[in-house]
Scaffold this active site. Sequence first.
Site, mmCIF file in Angstrom:
data_model
loop_
_atom_site.group_PDB
_atom_site.id
_atom_site.type_symbol
_atom_site.label_atom_id
_atom_site.label_comp_id
_atom_site.label_asym_id
_atom_site.label_seq_id
_atom_site.Cartn_x
_atom_site.Cartn_y
_atom_site.Cartn_z
ATOM 1 N N CYS A 1 26.563 -40.196 10.101
ATOM 2 C CA CYS A 1 26.572 -39.673 11.584
ATOM 3 C C CYS A 1 26.825 -40.915 12.337
ATOM 4 C CB CYS A 1 25.238 -39.055 12.037
ATOM 5 S SG CYS A 1 23.853 -39.925 11.485
ATOM 6 N N GLU B 1 18.210 -35.456 15.209
ATOM 7 C CA GLU B 1 19.143 -36.347 14.930
ATOM 8 C C GLU B 1 20.565 -35.793 14.598
ATOM 9 O OE1 GLU B 1 18.599 -39.722 15.141
ATOM 10 O OE2 GLU B 1 16.347 -39.718 15.088
HETATM 11 P P1 NAD Z 1 26.321 -27.280 8.689
HETATM 12 O O1 NAD Z 1 26.154 -27.658 10.157
HETATM 13 O O2 NAD Z 1 26.423 -26.230 7.867
HETATM 14 O O3 NAD Z 1 24.926 -28.136 7.899
HETATM 15 C C1 NAD Z 1 24.512 -29.451 8.366
HETATM 16 C C2 NAD Z 1 23.008 -29.522 7.637
HETATM 17 O O4 NAD Z 1 22.279 -28.550 8.448
HETATM 18 C C3 NAD Z 1 22.839 -29.126 6.320
HETATM 19 O O5 NAD Z 1 22.010 -30.053 5.675
HETATM 20 C C4 NAD Z 1 22.439 -27.588 6.307
HETATM 21 O O6 NAD Z 1 21.551 -27.264 5.149
HETATM 22 C C5 NAD Z 1 21.771 -27.448 7.593
HETATM 23 N N1 NAD Z 1 21.503 -26.333 8.187
HETATM 24 C C6 NAD Z 1 22.589 -25.819 8.623
HETATM 25 N N2 NAD Z 1 22.289 -24.487 9.516
HETATM 26 C C7 NAD Z 1 20.826 -24.738 9.322
HETATM 27 C C8 NAD Z 1 19.843 -23.817 10.071
HETATM 28 N N3 NAD Z 1 19.921 -22.791 10.867
HETATM 29 N N4 NAD Z 1 18.492 -24.261 9.985
HETATM 30 C C9 NAD Z 1 18.271 -25.480 9.494
HETATM 31 N N5 NAD Z 1 19.189 -26.048 8.645
HETATM 32 C C10 NAD Z 1 20.476 -25.914 8.704
HETATM 33 O O7 NAD Z 1 27.555 -28.339 8.270
HETATM 34 P P2 NAD Z 1 28.146 -28.983 6.672
HETATM 35 O O8 NAD Z 1 29.215 -28.428 6.720
HETATM 36 O O9 NAD Z 1 27.105 -28.906 5.815
HETATM 37 O O10 NAD Z 1 28.029 -30.358 7.258
HETATM 38 C C11 NAD Z 1 29.203 -30.558 8.223
HETATM 39 C C12 NAD Z 1 28.536 -31.078 9.717
HETATM 40 O O11 NAD Z 1 27.307 -31.243 9.548
HETATM 41 C C13 NAD Z 1 29.334 -32.416 10.176
HETATM 42 O O12 NAD Z 1 30.250 -31.960 10.992
HETATM 43 C C14 NAD Z 1 27.992 -33.073 10.790
HETATM 44 O O13 NAD Z 1 28.246 -33.095 12.083
HETATM 45 C C15 NAD Z 1 26.824 -32.504 10.293
HETATM 46 N N6 NAD Z 1 25.979 -33.169 9.608
HETATM 47 C C16 NAD Z 1 25.214 -34.170 9.952
HETATM 48 C C17 NAD Z 1 24.483 -35.167 9.558
HETATM 49 C C18 NAD Z 1 23.590 -36.244 10.240
HETATM 50 O O14 NAD Z 1 23.272 -37.356 9.665
HETATM 51 N N7 NAD Z 1 23.673 -36.241 11.640
HETATM 52 C C19 NAD Z 1 24.277 -34.971 8.121
HETATM 53 C C20 NAD Z 1 24.939 -33.944 7.401
HETATM 54 C C21 NAD Z 1 25.804 -33.193 8.298
#
Ligand code: NAD
Length: 479
Positions: free
Chosen positions: A287, A253
């Site tokens: 999202c 997702e």
């Molecule tokens: P991010 O990409 O660093 O993290 C997003 C999420 O992924 C966090 O919960 C983080 O713990 C997890 N994550 C990151 N790297 C990971 C890895 N290697 N393995 C497992 N989990 C990992 O970004 P952020 O600054 O925290 O959030 C912003 C971006 O994240 C947004 O631009 C958005 O696209 C995305 N996001 C999407 C959703 C969604 O519902 N699809 C939710 C939260 C964040």
Amino acid sequence: MSVIAYPAPSLFIAGIWRAASDGGMIPVVNPATGETIADLPVATRADLDEALAAADIGFKIWRAVSAYDRAKILRAAAQLVRERAPLIGAISTTEQGKPIAESTAEAFACADIFDWYAEEARRAYGRIVPSKHPGVRHLVTKEPIGPVAAFSPWNFPTTIPSRKLAAALAAGCSVIIKPAEETPGSALALARALDDAGLPKGVLNVVFGVPADISSYLIASPVIRKITFTGSTAVGKQLGVLAAQGMKPTTMELGGHAPVIVFADADIDRAAAMMAGGKYRNAGQICIAPTRFYLHDSIHDAFVEQFVKAAGRLKVGNGLDRETTMGPLANPRRVTAMGEFIADAQAHGARLAAGGASNGGPGNFWQPTVLADVPNDARIMNEEPFGPVAVTQRFESFDQVVAEANRLPYGLAAYAWTQSARTVADIGDAIEAGMVGINFLGLTGPETPFGGVKESGHGSEGGSEGLEAYLHHKYIAQG
Ligand code: NAD
């Protein structure tokens, strides 16, 4: 404003609530105040090995429990979540920021998700296929896929873990979940309810740490048979590569950049009110948030006027204050990102119609923002803003607007507004998205599939499709 005593977070491994084996911790911060509210244990490799061993044994125990009896435990957990919803809501708001009414409603929604999957797993029917051989039966049965590694983000700190846990556990899988480090308390409250409801020890394990270290270690383990991730497209691609090395199925997702098409014949007042509600809910960190507003040229200015008024009525503040209707962004990274998106759009000629600034702190607050007439070469027309910013463009024809809406690699949610039955049918077919809301906003519910196409991911959470994600089909020929 009612402030709670935020519960000290812990790991939950093999049925034991505990600290990290080396005592390692990272801070949990309240995004509305910038204050550290707790220290979160960080799992070591040894802790992860224990979680993997527990999930391995837990799977053998849990898959042998009938769907009927699994449902009893899940329904009991749902009831506990319902009773604890005000507390769980306060925990979520303290660590995530959203208004307390939204957090509390989210906790109630979790209870509904657990109830729904408890029942749906009792209907995981197989089939008997007619055989061409006399006396032979071809059985197709469904079995739980195995121990699951689940990764959930901070924006819906209870419902996103619930979707994964409810479906996986109902199917008979064990789970190791790594919720977002920003919002540990919400997921731990769900785990507490499941533990109190009698889930056998080891069936569910909760760990925290450096996300990339944990995901790479868990996904590589032969114990793990399925990966489910909600988060950004960039991270989803990395985890997909890791999963492919072990030929493990994934549910992804990922990000979205939802187009909203408002045709000339739309009910502008209703569309603007409903879409503004969707855009600024959870400060735009959703999202499926409506984001790219394609407005027919004849109604563009009237729609923007209504939308700006709706944005102006929002009360931005600490989510624990009952008057607040929009809370802070999850972390300072998001505040920096909003500033950069808006400056870039203005440099490309966009007109700032509302908001456009932070409040300067403390807390990660950003004003509800509207950017009008944003050209396609602005970054925000191409990258998911994941914040309280709506962007508009004008269109003339159906084909032109469909091409614009489908232009990006994202394909999660899309919205359209029209009073023409012909256009309702045509736009539903033409849009490349996993979910399309026509004259409607709500796309989430336990009963309906939630998921994207293109680079927004694959697989569904929600609905019977969400249960299928944790089952595999076995064919048994009986001669
Ligand atoms: P991010 O990409 O660093 O993290 C997003 C999420 O992924 C966090 O919960 C983080 O713990 C997890 N994550 C990151 N790297 C990971 C890895 N290697 N393995 C497992 N989990 C990992 O970004 P952020 O600054 O925290 O959030 C912003 C971006 O994240 C947004 O631009 C958005 O696209 C995305 N996001 C999407 C959703 C969604 O519902 N699809 C939710 C939260 C964040």
